[in-house]
Design a protein around this motif. Structure first.
Motif, PDB file in Angstrom:
ATOM      1  N   ALA A  62       0.722  -1.270  -0.040  1.00 38.67           N
ATOM      2  CA  ALA A  62       0.055  -0.036  -0.033  1.00 38.67           C
ATOM      3  C   ALA A  62       0.913   1.229   0.031  1.00 38.67           C
ATOM      4  CB  ALA A  62      -0.957   0.000   1.208  1.00 38.67           C
ATOM      5  N   CYS A  63       1.812   1.325   0.864  1.00 32.13           N
ATOM      6  CA  CYS A  63       2.856   2.355   0.803  1.00 32.13           C
ATOM      7  C   CYS A  63       3.587   2.704  -0.442  1.00 32.13           C
ATOM      8  CB  CYS A  63       4.127   1.840   1.729  1.00 32.13           C
ATOM      9  SG  CYS A  63       3.518   2.176   3.699  1.00 32.13           S
ATOM     10  N   ALA A 108      -1.422   3.557   6.019  1.00 35.34           N
ATOM     11  CA  ALA A 108      -0.814   2.171   5.757  1.00 35.34           C
ATOM     12  C   ALA A 108       0.158   1.848   6.756  1.00 35.34           C
ATOM     13  CB  ALA A 108      -0.263   2.091   4.153  1.00 35.34           C
ATOM     14  N   CYS A 109       1.132   2.568   6.947  1.00 35.92           N
ATOM     15  CA  CYS A 109       2.044   2.365   8.069  1.00 35.92           C
ATOM     16  C   CYS A 109       1.225   2.308   9.489  1.00 35.92           C
ATOM     17  CB  CYS A 109       3.085   3.449   8.030  1.00 35.92           C
ATOM     18  SG  CYS A 109       4.332   3.382   6.715  1.00 35.92           S
ATOM     19  N   LEU A 120       7.916  -0.480  16.170  1.00 38.82           N
ATOM     20  CA  LEU A 120       8.613   0.758  16.372  1.00 38.82           C
ATOM     21  C   LEU A 120       9.142   1.223  14.602  1.00 38.82           C
ATOM     22  CD1 LEU A 120       9.813   2.641  17.932  1.00 38.82           C
ATOM     23  CD2 LEU A 120      12.006   1.452  17.979  1.00 38.82           C
ATOM     24  N   ILE A 121       9.285   0.225  13.733  1.00 34.14           N
ATOM     25  CA  ILE A 121       9.690   0.773  12.474  1.00 34.14           C
ATOM     26  C   ILE A 121       8.491   1.530  11.785  1.00 34.14           C
ATOM     27  CG2 ILE A 121      10.087  -0.242  10.171  1.00 34.14           C
ATOM     28  CD1 ILE A 121      11.485  -2.472  11.458  1.00 34.14           C
ATOM     29  N   PHE A 122       7.287   0.656  11.870  1.00 35.49           N
ATOM     30  CA  PHE A 122       6.108   1.325  11.286  1.00 35.49           C
ATOM     31  C   PHE A 122       5.781   2.811  11.934  1.00 35.49           C
ATOM     32  CE2 PHE A 122       5.698  -2.910   9.373  1.00 35.49           C
ATOM     33  CZ  PHE A 122       5.234  -2.396   7.861  1.00 35.49           C
ATOM     34  N   VAL A 123       5.936   2.783  13.323  1.00 31.99           N
ATOM     35  CA  VAL A 123       5.608   4.044  14.021  1.00 31.99           C
ATOM     36  C   VAL A 123       6.346   5.129  13.589  1.00 31.99           C
ATOM     37  CG1 VAL A 123       5.406   4.980  16.331  1.00 31.99           C
ATOM     38  CG2 VAL A 123       4.731   2.786  16.036  1.00 31.99           C
ATOM     39  N   PHE A 124       7.575   4.763  13.455  1.00 30.54           N
ATOM     40  CA  PHE A 124       8.788   5.938  12.799  1.00 30.54           C
ATOM     41  C   PHE A 124       8.210   6.335  11.379  1.00 30.54           C
ATOM     42  CE2 PHE A 124      12.384   6.807  10.135  1.00 30.54           C
ATOM     43  CZ  PHE A 124      12.923   7.874  10.790  1.00 30.54           C
ATOM     44  N   LEU A 125       7.670   5.255  10.490  1.00 28.57           N
ATOM     45  CA  LEU A 125       7.154   5.432   9.122  1.00 28.57           C
ATOM     46  C   LEU A 125       5.942   6.436   9.362  1.00 28.57           C
ATOM     47  CD1 LEU A 125       7.905   2.551   7.211  1.00 28.57           C
ATOM     48  CD2 LEU A 125       9.270   4.634   7.086  1.00 28.57           C
ATOM     49  N   VAL A 126       4.924   6.177  10.462  1.00 26.98           N
ATOM     50  CA  VAL A 126       3.858   7.100  10.454  1.00 26.98           C
ATOM     51  C   VAL A 126       4.444   8.398  10.553  1.00 26.98           C
ATOM     52  CG1 VAL A 126       2.055   7.459  11.961  1.00 26.98           C
ATOM     53  CG2 VAL A 126       2.372   5.231  11.129  1.00 26.98           C
ATOM     54  N   LEU A 127       5.048   8.617  11.584  1.00 27.37           N
ATOM     55  CA  LEU A 127       5.517   9.877  11.915  1.00 27.37           C
ATOM     56  C   LEU A 127       6.295  10.681  10.934  1.00 27.37           C
ATOM     57  CD1 LEU A 127       7.232   9.102  15.698  1.00 27.37           C
ATOM     58  CD2 LEU A 127       4.800  10.408  14.982  1.00 27.37           C
ATOM     59  N   VAL A 128       7.220  10.027  10.205  1.00 27.25           N
ATOM     60  CA  VAL A 128       7.828  10.589   9.037  1.00 27.25           C
ATOM     61  C   VAL A 128       6.714  10.969   7.831  1.00 27.25           C
ATOM     62  CG1 VAL A 128       9.413  10.331   7.035  1.00 27.25           C
ATOM     63  CG2 VAL A 128      10.141   9.682   9.397  1.00 27.25           C
TER      64      VAL A 128
END
Length: 157
Positions: A62-63, A108-109, A120-128
């Motif tokens: 999706a990303c 999607a993240c 943590l990986i996806f949370v970081f991508l959500v923030l970015v």
């Protein structure tokens, strides 16, 4: 009298177009290889095992889809900018769509953060993605305001 600059707006836009094309081609080429790359990167006995691959593949595709859409829209915007058409309603609409793509990546993240174990990986991508989407909305608002000022100045004698 100042001498002409070596680096001008047209060259900058052309470089941005080339980089966007490279990103678009790499993103499109990564579609069939995403699952094999994830399977190769898995580490049995850790959070990055087969379960991670199964759960992460949907949000990652999706990303990738939202990212490819954003790159295509960015390419159209850059082509307009190179032609000197900067403060237009079409570019404002395109920048809005790019920000929506960013929010789609963020969503999607967020789903990825819920369904995968190493969140943590996806949370970081959500923030970015969220930050970049808000940044794009701000740029869209600036361009839209400049467009309105330009239109107002065009109607003034």
């Amino acid at each position: 009298m100042s001498k002409p600059s070596f680096w001008d707006v047209t060259k900058s836009a052309t470089l941005s177009i080339v980089v966007t094309w490279v990103g678009l081609v790499l993103a499109a080429l990564s579609i069939p290889f995403l699952v094999p790359i994830l399977k190769r990167a898995r580490i049995p006995g850790t959070a990055f095992d087969d379960s991670f691959v199964v759960r992460a593949v949907g949000p990652l595709y999706a990303c990738l889809a939202f990212g490819i859409a954003a790159l295509i829209i960015l390419l159209l915007t850059l082509l307009d900018i190179r032609r000197g058409e900067v403060f237009t309603a079409a570019n404002v609409r395109r920048l809005r769509l790019i920000s929506y793509c960013g929010f789609g990546i963020m969503l999607a993240c967020a789903v990825g953060a819920v369904v995968t174990v190493p969140r943590l990986i996806f949370v970081f991508l959500v923030l970015v993605a969220g930050f970049l989407s808000l940044l794009m909305r701000t740029i869209k608002n600036v361009i839209d305001t400049a467009r309105m000022l330009k239109e107002e100045a065009d109607y003034t004698i």
